[in-house]
Design a protein around this motif. Structure first.
Motif, PDB file in Angstrom:
ATOM      1  N   UNK A   1       0.842  -1.186   0.000  1.00 50.66           N
ATOM      2  CA  UNK A   1       0.000   0.000   0.000  1.00 50.66           C
ATOM      3  C   UNK A   1       0.892   1.256   0.000  1.00 50.66           C
ATOM      4  N   UNK A   2       0.550   2.197  -0.828  1.00 52.49           N
ATOM      5  CA  UNK A   2       1.336   3.423  -0.946  1.00 52.49           C
ATOM      6  C   UNK A   2       1.054   4.353   0.232  1.00 52.49           C
ATOM      7  N   UNK A   3       2.132   4.821   0.830  1.00 50.26           N
ATOM      8  CA  UNK A   3       2.011   5.817   1.893  1.00 50.26           C
ATOM      9  C   UNK A   3       2.127   7.197   1.234  1.00 50.26           C
ATOM     10  N   UNK A   4       0.979   7.758   0.880  1.00 44.85           N
ATOM     11  CA  UNK A   4       0.957   9.032   0.151  1.00 44.85           C
ATOM     12  C   UNK A   4       1.525  10.180   0.968  1.00 44.85           C
ATOM     13  N   UNK A   5       1.283  10.148   2.252  1.00 48.40           N
ATOM     14  CA  UNK A   5       1.791  11.228   3.108  1.00 48.40           C
ATOM     15  C   UNK A   5       3.318  11.232   3.103  1.00 48.40           C
ATOM     16  N   UNK A   6       3.926  10.070   3.250  1.00 51.36           N
ATOM     17  CA  UNK A   6       5.388   9.963   3.259  1.00 51.36           C
ATOM     18  C   UNK A   6       5.973  10.298   1.881  1.00 51.36           C
ATOM     19  N   UNK A   7       5.340   9.808   0.836  1.00 51.53           N
ATOM     20  CA  UNK A   7       5.821  10.085  -0.514  1.00 51.53           C
ATOM     21  C   UNK A   7       5.743  11.581  -0.823  1.00 51.53           C
ATOM     22  N   UNK A   8       4.655  12.204  -0.421  1.00 53.57           N
ATOM     23  CA  UNK A   8       4.494  13.642  -0.609  1.00 53.57           C
ATOM     24  C   UNK A   8       5.578  14.408   0.137  1.00 53.57           C
ATOM     25  N   UNK A   9       5.851  13.990   1.355  1.00 54.50           N
ATOM     26  CA  UNK A   9       6.896  14.619   2.173  1.00 54.50           C
ATOM     27  C   UNK A   9       8.256  14.503   1.480  1.00 54.50           C
ATOM     28  N   UNK A  10       8.541  13.348   0.892  1.00 49.13           N
ATOM     29  CA  UNK A  10       9.813  13.153   0.191  1.00 49.13           C
ATOM     30  C   UNK A  10       9.951  14.095  -1.002  1.00 49.13           C
ATOM     31  N   UNK A  11       8.885  14.255  -1.763  1.00 53.80           N
ATOM     32  CA  UNK A  11       8.920  15.162  -2.908  1.00 53.80           C
ATOM     33  C   UNK A  11       9.123  16.602  -2.454  1.00 53.80           C
ATOM     34  N   UNK A  12       8.474  16.971  -1.373  1.00 53.25           N
ATOM     35  CA  UNK A  12       8.614  18.340  -0.870  1.00 53.25           C
ATOM     36  C   UNK A  12      10.024  18.576  -0.324  1.00 53.25           C
ATOM     37  N   UNK A  13      10.588  17.571   0.302  1.00 54.67           N
ATOM     38  CA  UNK A  13      11.960  17.693   0.800  1.00 54.67           C
ATOM     39  C   UNK A  13      12.949  17.874  -0.358  1.00 54.67           C
ATOM     40  N   UNK A  14      12.727  17.138  -1.445  1.00 57.06           N
ATOM     41  CA  UNK A  14      13.596  17.300  -2.621  1.00 57.06           C
ATOM     42  C   UNK A  14      13.388  18.676  -3.249  1.00 57.06           C
ATOM     43  N   UNK A  15      12.159  19.160  -3.251  1.00 50.44           N
ATOM     44  CA  UNK A  15      11.871  20.503  -3.777  1.00 50.44           C
ATOM     45  C   UNK A  15      12.631  21.554  -2.977  1.00 50.44           C
ATOM     46  N   UNK A  16      12.670  21.387  -1.676  1.00 45.64           N
ATOM     47  CA  UNK A  16      13.401  22.331  -0.824  1.00 45.64           C
ATOM     48  C   UNK A  16      14.902  22.278  -1.125  1.00 45.64           C
ATOM     49  N   UNK A  17      15.420  21.078  -1.315  1.00 42.96           N
ATOM     50  CA  UNK A  17      16.837  20.919  -1.654  1.00 42.96           C
ATOM     51  C   UNK A  17      17.151  21.622  -2.980  1.00 42.96           C
ATOM     52  N   UNK A  18      16.293  21.431  -3.984  1.00 46.98           N
ATOM     53  CA  UNK A  18      16.508  22.072  -5.286  1.00 46.98           C
ATOM     54  C   UNK A  18      16.467  23.591  -5.170  1.00 46.98           C
ATOM     55  N   UNK A  19      15.587  24.098  -4.321  1.00 46.73           N
ATOM     56  CA  UNK A  19      15.493  25.542  -4.114  1.00 46.73           C
ATOM     57  C   UNK A  19      16.761  26.080  -3.449  1.00 46.73           C
ATOM     58  N   UNK A  20      17.283  25.338  -2.500  1.00 44.52           N
ATOM     59  CA  UNK A  20      18.545  25.712  -1.854  1.00 44.52           C
ATOM     60  C   UNK A  20      19.690  25.695  -2.871  1.00 44.52           C
ATOM     61  N   UNK A  21      19.703  24.673  -3.717  1.00 47.01           N
ATOM     62  CA  UNK A  21      20.732  24.583  -4.758  1.00 47.01           C
ATOM     63  C   UNK A  21      20.596  25.730  -5.759  1.00 47.01           C
ATOM     64  N   UNK A  22      19.374  26.123  -6.066  1.00 52.66           N
ATOM     65  CA  UNK A  22      19.159  27.270  -6.965  1.00 52.66           C
ATOM     66  C   UNK A  22      19.765  28.532  -6.355  1.00 52.66           C
ATOM     67  N   UNK A  23      19.532  28.731  -5.072  1.00 54.12           N
ATOM     68  CA  UNK A  23      20.085  29.908  -4.388  1.00 54.12           C
ATOM     69  C   UNK A  23      21.609  29.875  -4.367  1.00 54.12           C
ATOM     70  N   UNK A  24      22.173  28.714  -4.151  1.00 57.59           N
ATOM     71  CA  UNK A  24      23.635  28.576  -4.162  1.00 57.59           C
ATOM     72  C   UNK A  24      24.205  28.909  -5.536  1.00 57.59           C
ATOM     73  N   UNK A  25      23.559  28.422  -6.592  1.00 54.15           N
ATOM     74  CA  UNK A  25      24.028  28.696  -7.947  1.00 54.15           C
ATOM     75  C   UNK A  25      23.831  30.155  -8.325  1.00 54.15           C
ATOM     76  N   UNK A  26      22.818  30.785  -7.770  1.00 57.29           N
ATOM     77  CA  UNK A  26      22.615  32.218  -8.000  1.00 57.29           C
ATOM     78  C   UNK A  26      23.811  33.000  -7.471  1.00 57.29           C
ATOM     79  N   UNK A  27      24.272  32.636  -6.274  1.00 60.11           N
ATOM     80  CA  UNK A  27      25.436  33.309  -5.684  1.00 60.11           C
ATOM     81  C   UNK A  27      26.692  33.106  -6.526  1.00 60.11           C
TER      82      UNK A  27
END
Length: 133
Positions: free
Chosen positions: A1-27
């Motif tokens: 059975x898919x744990x949608x809450x956990x999967x959603x959390x994982x995608x959001x965590x990766x989104x946050x990482x990508x946003x941090x990486x975007x800011x680093x590359x901006x600098x």
């Protein structure tokens, strides 16, 4: 059975990482990569929201399409449609040398202003999704 809450959390965590990486590359003044990572963060944020609603999303990469799907659950996503059109321009053209007129290469083509705008849009979408989840 898919744990949608956990999967959603994982995608959001990766989104946050990508946003941090975007800011680093901006600098580092790598504006094409900043634009791409901003697009990726917004895309993953929206996919996190759709996963939380048990929706399929894997074949969708356009921010505007993801926003339209998300708006079926919360009409407030519609306020980001014009922003999504901006980010959609950064999905391919920021990465591949054959997407722009020669001799222009992606790393040459994007400005500080565009990168700053892309990060801002992505941050707003990310924050909005975080508030909903």
């Amino acid at each position: 059975m898919i744990n949608y809450k956990e999967r959603s959390k994982n995608w959001l965590e990766q989104a946050e990482h990508d946003l941090t990486a975007a800011s680093s590359n901006f600098k580092l003044k790598d504006f094409s990569l900043t634009c791409f990572l901003s697009e990726q963060s917004a895309q993953k944020s929206l996919k996190a929201f759709l996963i939380s609603k048990k929706q399929a999303h894997s074949q969708i990469h356009a921010i505007t399409n993801l926003l339209e799907q998300s708006a079926k659950f919360n009409s407030e996503f519609n306020k980001f449609i014009d922003n999504g059109k901006i980010l959609d321009k950064y999905y391919l053209s920021t990465r591949y040398p054959d997407t722009l007129p020669e001799p222009l290469l992606p790393f040459m083509a994007y400005s500080e202003k565009e990168a700053e705008e892309a990060i801002g849009i992505s941050q707003r979408i990310f924050s909005f999704v975080c508030d909903l989840l």
